[in-house]
Design a protein around this motif. Structure first.
Motif, PDB file in Angstrom:
ATOM      1  N   THR A  39     -13.064 -50.479 -45.111  1.00  0.00           N
ATOM      2  CA  THR A  39     -11.749 -50.461 -45.759  1.00  0.00           C
ATOM      3  C   THR A  39     -10.623 -50.474 -44.724  1.00  0.00           C
ATOM      4  O   THR A  39      -9.673 -51.257 -44.828  1.00  0.00           O
ATOM      5  CB  THR A  39     -11.618 -49.183 -46.635  1.00  0.00           C
ATOM      6  N   VAL A  40     -10.762 -49.606 -43.716  1.00  0.00           N
ATOM      7  CA  VAL A  40      -9.689 -49.503 -42.711  1.00  0.00           C
ATOM      8  C   VAL A  40      -9.570 -50.804 -41.924  1.00  0.00           C
ATOM      9  O   VAL A  40      -8.453 -51.312 -41.702  1.00  0.00           O
ATOM     10  CB  VAL A  40      -9.958 -48.308 -41.765  1.00  0.00           C
ATOM     11  N   LEU A  41     -10.699 -51.385 -41.529  1.00  0.00           N
ATOM     12  CA  LEU A  41     -10.649 -52.611 -40.725  1.00  0.00           C
ATOM     13  C   LEU A  41     -10.058 -53.766 -41.538  1.00  0.00           C
ATOM     14  O   LEU A  41      -9.174 -54.481 -41.058  1.00  0.00           O
ATOM     15  CB  LEU A  41     -12.049 -52.974 -40.224  1.00  0.00           C
ATOM     16  N   GLY A 330     -20.295 -37.745 -48.166  1.00  0.00           N
ATOM     17  CA  GLY A 330     -18.979 -38.399 -48.168  1.00  0.00           C
ATOM     18  C   GLY A 330     -18.032 -37.762 -47.171  1.00  0.00           C
ATOM     19  O   GLY A 330     -17.360 -38.462 -46.399  1.00  0.00           O
ATOM     20  N   VAL A 331     -17.991 -36.424 -47.173  1.00  0.00           N
ATOM     21  CA  VAL A 331     -17.079 -35.719 -46.256  1.00  0.00           C
ATOM     22  C   VAL A 331     -17.510 -35.949 -44.803  1.00  0.00           C
ATOM     23  O   VAL A 331     -16.680 -36.277 -43.937  1.00  0.00           O
ATOM     24  CB  VAL A 331     -17.048 -34.196 -46.583  1.00  0.00           C
ATOM     25  N   LEU A 332     -18.829 -35.819 -44.561  1.00  0.00           N
ATOM     26  CA  LEU A 332     -19.307 -36.018 -43.179  1.00  0.00           C
ATOM     27  C   LEU A 332     -19.059 -37.462 -42.728  1.00  0.00           C
ATOM     28  O   LEU A 332     -18.634 -37.703 -41.596  1.00  0.00           O
ATOM     29  CB  LEU A 332     -20.799 -35.685 -43.082  1.00  0.00           C
ATOM     30  N   GLY A 333     -19.337 -38.412 -43.635  1.00  0.00           N
ATOM     31  CA  GLY A 333     -19.145 -39.826 -43.302  1.00  0.00           C
ATOM     32  C   GLY A 333     -17.689 -40.134 -43.012  1.00  0.00           C
ATOM     33  O   GLY A 333     -17.364 -40.827 -42.035  1.00  0.00           O
ATOM     34  N   SER A 334     -16.797 -39.603 -43.849  1.00  0.00           N
ATOM     35  CA  SER A 334     -15.366 -39.857 -43.653  1.00  0.00           C
ATOM     36  C   SER A 334     -14.877 -39.192 -42.365  1.00  0.00           C
ATOM     37  O   SER A 334     -14.133 -39.807 -41.586  1.00  0.00           O
ATOM     38  CB  SER A 334     -14.563 -39.319 -44.844  1.00  0.00           C
ATOM     39  N   ALA A 335     -15.320 -37.960 -42.145  1.00  0.00           N
ATOM     40  CA  ALA A 335     -14.896 -37.243 -40.934  1.00  0.00           C
ATOM     41  C   ALA A 335     -15.395 -37.973 -39.684  1.00  0.00           C
ATOM     42  O   ALA A 335     -14.651 -38.143 -38.709  1.00  0.00           O
ATOM     43  CB  ALA A 335     -15.428 -35.818 -40.954  1.00  0.00           C
ATOM     44  N   PHE A 336     -16.648 -38.425 -39.744  1.00  0.00           N
ATOM     45  CA  PHE A 336     -17.217 -39.160 -38.616  1.00  0.00           C
ATOM     46  C   PHE A 336     -16.428 -40.448 -38.374  1.00  0.00           C
ATOM     47  O   PHE A 336     -16.101 -40.790 -37.236  1.00  0.00           O
ATOM     48  CB  PHE A 336     -18.686 -39.473 -38.918  1.00  0.00           C
ATOM     49  N   SER A 337     -16.085 -41.137 -39.469  1.00  0.00           N
ATOM     50  CA  SER A 337     -15.338 -42.400 -39.345  1.00  0.00           C
ATOM     51  C   SER A 337     -13.964 -42.156 -38.732  1.00  0.00           C
ATOM     52  O   SER A 337     -13.515 -42.928 -37.875  1.00  0.00           O
ATOM     53  CB  SER A 337     -15.164 -43.049 -40.717  1.00  0.00           C
ATOM     54  N   PRO A 361      -2.285 -40.602 -40.365  1.00  0.00           N
ATOM     55  CA  PRO A 361      -3.057 -39.513 -40.980  1.00  0.00           C
ATOM     56  C   PRO A 361      -3.109 -39.579 -42.498  1.00  0.00           C
ATOM     57  O   PRO A 361      -4.165 -39.391 -43.096  1.00  0.00           O
ATOM     58  CB  PRO A 361      -2.323 -38.250 -40.508  1.00  0.00           C
ATOM     59  N   LEU A 362      -1.959 -39.878 -43.134  1.00  0.00           N
ATOM     60  CA  LEU A 362      -1.933 -39.889 -44.601  1.00  0.00           C
ATOM     61  C   LEU A 362      -2.825 -40.997 -45.144  1.00  0.00           C
ATOM     62  O   LEU A 362      -3.585 -40.794 -46.099  1.00  0.00           O
ATOM     63  CB  LEU A 362      -0.489 -40.076 -45.102  1.00  0.00           C
ATOM     64  N   TYR A 363      -2.760 -42.173 -44.486  1.00  0.00           N
ATOM     65  CA  TYR A 363      -3.583 -43.304 -44.907  1.00  0.00           C
ATOM     66  C   TYR A 363      -5.073 -42.961 -44.756  1.00  0.00           C
ATOM     67  O   TYR A 363      -5.881 -43.191 -45.667  1.00  0.00           O
ATOM     68  CB  TYR A 363      -3.216 -44.537 -44.081  1.00  0.00           C
ATOM     69  N   LEU A 364      -5.423 -42.377 -43.597  1.00  0.00           N
ATOM     70  CA  LEU A 364      -6.830 -42.020 -43.356  1.00  0.00           C
ATOM     71  C   LEU A 364      -7.290 -40.962 -44.364  1.00  0.00           C
ATOM     72  O   LEU A 364      -8.429 -41.004 -44.839  1.00  0.00           O
ATOM     73  CB  LEU A 364      -7.015 -41.499 -41.929  1.00  0.00           C
ATOM     74  N   LEU A 365      -6.390 -40.042 -44.705  1.00  0.00           N
ATOM     75  CA  LEU A 365      -6.723 -38.997 -45.678  1.00  0.00           C
ATOM     76  C   LEU A 365      -7.012 -39.622 -47.044  1.00  0.00           C
ATOM     77  O   LEU A 365      -8.008 -39.287 -47.699  1.00  0.00           O
ATOM     78  CB  LEU A 365      -5.576 -37.989 -45.785  1.00  0.00           C
ATOM     79  N   ILE A 366      -6.151 -40.572 -47.437  1.00  0.00           N
ATOM     80  CA  ILE A 366      -6.338 -41.217 -48.748  1.00  0.00           C
ATOM     81  C   ILE A 366      -7.650 -42.001 -48.769  1.00  0.00           C
ATOM     82  O   ILE A 366      -8.447 -41.881 -49.704  1.00  0.00           O
ATOM     83  CB  ILE A 366      -5.134 -42.139 -49.078  1.00  0.00           C
ATOM     84  N   VAL A 367      -7.881 -42.798 -47.701  1.00  0.00           N
ATOM     85  CA  VAL A 367      -9.132 -43.567 -47.647  1.00  0.00           C
ATOM     86  C   VAL A 367     -10.323 -42.602 -47.653  1.00  0.00           C
ATOM     87  O   VAL A 367     -11.334 -42.834 -48.333  1.00  0.00           O
ATOM     88  CB  VAL A 367      -9.174 -44.471 -46.384  1.00  0.00           C
TER      89      VAL A 367
END
Lengths: 404, 245
Positions: A39-41, A330-337, A361-367
């Motif tokens: 998503t981010v890329l 999900g949390v671990l995957g997102s935190a790792f990403s 930060p806000l964008y990463l938090l939402i994703v």
């Protein structure tokens, strides 16, 4: 049994089978990482393109024939270019109907050597005709550079404050543009007079073995069309008026960027297909593990039911396990990403030729929240089948430990 | 306490396991169900708390009545809470200690506080002689010890009736005594119990009433003296001869 108890029983079950649980969490983790990074890329790529097109501000660009791809790469990917054509082509183009403004730009490359403060794209513009860079300067409240003065992009960091060196000559920095998230952040801007000084320098001669007349060179002619005129028509008209053997051609800005846009669209498509496949694989793997597990635990569920626990509560225990696995993965995957993006984001951007990765930060938090929600949904969906089986099957079957 | 009317159970299309069973068990009665294998003893017991769903008939335990022809899940759940089953193969939670096994029902079904559940669990483990093994996992206990924990767990839910499904049949002979002694203690405390067992001598000593089942029906029903000491049913006589010899 209250909800807290169901969650507590589910957590205990997961802790008891820690290897199995971590394997399931790993599947969700992989999915979350793929979702997050994908998503981010993809969005960074699209955002970079959109920003570049918006920032460019020109409707049509005239560049040397077959160099439109190089132009797009320069604009979007930050690749340096130094193609030129003769200034004499401005006059006939200016006379074509539907054109509101025409302004030349000249691109030069600085060197990755001690003579230059940075290897970057140098862009010269004509303050009298320019309608692009002039507006940026006005927006950022930066004065128009005079001869020997430069404006630097946001990400350029001169070693000496207020001064930057190119081809062994020091130039005064009179302003730094705001961050744009495009490759213009790593460009240096000057007037044609300063460009002439650079091209006349001894160092330039030493490197290129010539001192060309900058005032006669153009890398691109930026054109703004009149209100209501289709840029495609203007580009077509320019190309019609130019002789077949002339070295330049007109392209709409969107046309120039279309290659990159196509790449983004196809990359997004591939990435979506890949993510769907990963999602399906994860669901299949989790369904298998959940089913094997509840078969293994049929007797345990039976005893709980025999003790008086509601069938829906048994399903709730299985669903809660799905919820906990999904949320943890999900949390671990997102935190790792996020960690990967923050640590290796620049390397990613370089390898993937992205102008900028969105690391707000806000964008990463939402994703991250979206990834966690999707991970939970997928994990819950995977546990639904097992939960239904536990609820549907007769107690005697459960207690006998028969396969469900 | 327990009332069974016209209870039938058929597996599949034509395997009739229970045929029109009628039974009444009074409060504090200890009923032993005897009979050859395959006569429906365990099925009858499992039907009493709907572990196994009857095909037809009415079951009442305490003040809860369930009609097999028209019952809701809530009714079945309420009926199930009136009785507690001690299983043949113990069915303890393998990942829990003896104390935790007994506490589980108190915490999850009766929603007691942890301290209260622990207090009750320790009292019950003491009653079945397993207090010194309270922190042992099932894998570290003998079959007899596991079964005694199973009995404590069944007692923990504080139900009206205790159902024992061949509680000693999975045990080595030398371990049978300790379980039977525990059940005997409960019987002496006037618990209402229904036991499916092959231990004729035990049934003779502990039960206040004995039922002999044959071919899915109650073939004989009476006091231990009537059924075991003076059987008049030829099939029952053959069964007792076979068991005792």
């Amino acid at each position: 049994m209250c909800r807290a108890n169901v969650l507590s029983v589910a957590r205990n079950n997961l802790q008891r089978r820690s290897v199995r649980s971590w394997i399931m969490i790993f599947f969700v983790f992989v999915l979350a990482v793929a979702l997050f990074l994908g998503t981010v890329l993809a969005s960074s790529m699209r955002a970079g393109l959109d920003k570049t097109v918006n920032r460019l501000g020109a409707d049509v660009m005239v560049v040397p024939k077959e160099y439109e791809r190089d132009m797009a790469d320069a604009l979007f990917l930050g690749e340096m270019c130094d193609f030129t054509f003769d200034r004499d082509w401005i006059a006939p183009i200016t006379q074509i109907d539907g054109i509101a403004a025409v302004s030349p730009q000249l691109y030069m490359e600085s060197l990755a050597a001690s003579c230059c403060s940075a290897q970057t794209q140098l862009i010269a513009f004509d303050p009298d005709t320019d309608f692009i860079i002039t507006s940026w300067l006005a927006d950022d409240d930066i004065p128009m550079p005079k001869r020997g003065e430069m404006i630097i992009g946001h990400d350029i960091e001169p070693e000496t404050p207020g001064e930057i060196d190119f081809f062994d000559q020091p130039y005064k920095v009179v302003g730094q543009l705001e961050k744009t998230g495009t490759n213009y952040d790593v460009c240096v801007f000057m007037t044609y007079e300063t460009a002439q000084d650079i091209m006349s320098s001894d160092k330039w001669y030493e490197v290129f073995r010539e001192n060309p007349d900058a005032s006669q060179l153009i890398s691109s002619l930026t054109i703004r069309t009149e209100e209501g005129v289709d840029p495609k028509d203007v580009a077509r008209t320019i190309n019609f008026h130019l002789a077949d053997n002339c070295p330049i051609a007109a392209y709409t800005t969107n046309g120039i960027m279309s290659g990159a846009m196509d790449t983004v669209v196809s990359m997004t498509g591939y990435s979506t297909v890949l993510l769907v496949m990963i999602g399906l694989l994860v669901v299949a793997a989790l369904v298998c593990i959940f089913t094997i597990t509840i078969n293994e635990r049929a007797r345990e569920f039976g005893i709980l039911a025999a003790l008086g626990i509601h069938g829906k509560t048994l399903s709730g225990i299985v669903l809660s396990e799905g919820l906990l696995i999904g949320a943890t993965g999900g949390v671990l995957g997102s935190a790792f990403s996020v960690a990967i993006l923050l640590i290796f984001g620049n390397s990613f951007a370089t390898v993937m030729e992205l102008p900028k990765l969105n690391k707000e930060p806000l964008y990463l938090l939402i994703v991250g929240l979206i990834c966690v929600a999707l991970s939970v949904l997928i994990s819950l969906a995977a546990s639904l089948y097992a939960a239904g089986k536990v609820n549907r099957h007769h107690l005697d079957t459960l207690i006998r430990g028969e396969e469900l | 306490m327990v009332e069974v009317q016209h209870l039938s159970k058929t597996f599949g299309a034509d395997t009739v396991v229970l045929k029109d069973i009628n039974l009444h068990v009074k409060k504090n009665e200890v009923v032993a169900i005897l009979g050859p294998s395959g006569t429906g003893k365990s099925t009858l017991l499992r039907c009493l708390n709907y572990l196994c769903e009857p095909t037809s008939g009415i079951i009442r335990v305490g003040n809860v009545t369930v009609d097999a022809s028209k019952h809701t899940r809530r009714e079945v759940r309420n009926l199930r809470r009136q009785s507690a089953m001690v299983f043949q193969n113990y069915n303890l939670f393998k990942n829990k200690t003896a104390k935790q096994n007994v506490m589980e029902a108190l915490l999850t079904v009766q929603k007691k506080s942890r301290s209260e559940a622990e207090e009750i669990a320790l009292k019950l483990l003491d009653k079945v002689g397993m207090l010194d093994r309270k922190d042992f996992y099932p894998s570290k206990m003998s079959g007899g010890q596991q079964q005694r924990v199973g009995i404590a767990r069944a007692m923990a839910v504080n139900s009206d009736v205790l159902l024992f499904d061949e509680p000693t049949s999975a045990l080595d002979p030398e371990l049978v005594g300790e379980v039977l002694n525990t059940i005997k203690t409960l019987a002496e405390e006037n618990a209402t119990m229904i036991l499916v067992t092959h231990e004729v001598r035990f049934a003779r000593n502990v039960a206040s009433r004995v039922i002999f089942m044959e071919d899915g029906q109650i073939a004989a029903d009476g006091t231990p003296e009537e059924i075991i000491d003076h059987p008049d049913n030829p099939r029952l006589q053959r069964f007792l001869n076979f068991i005792t010899n």
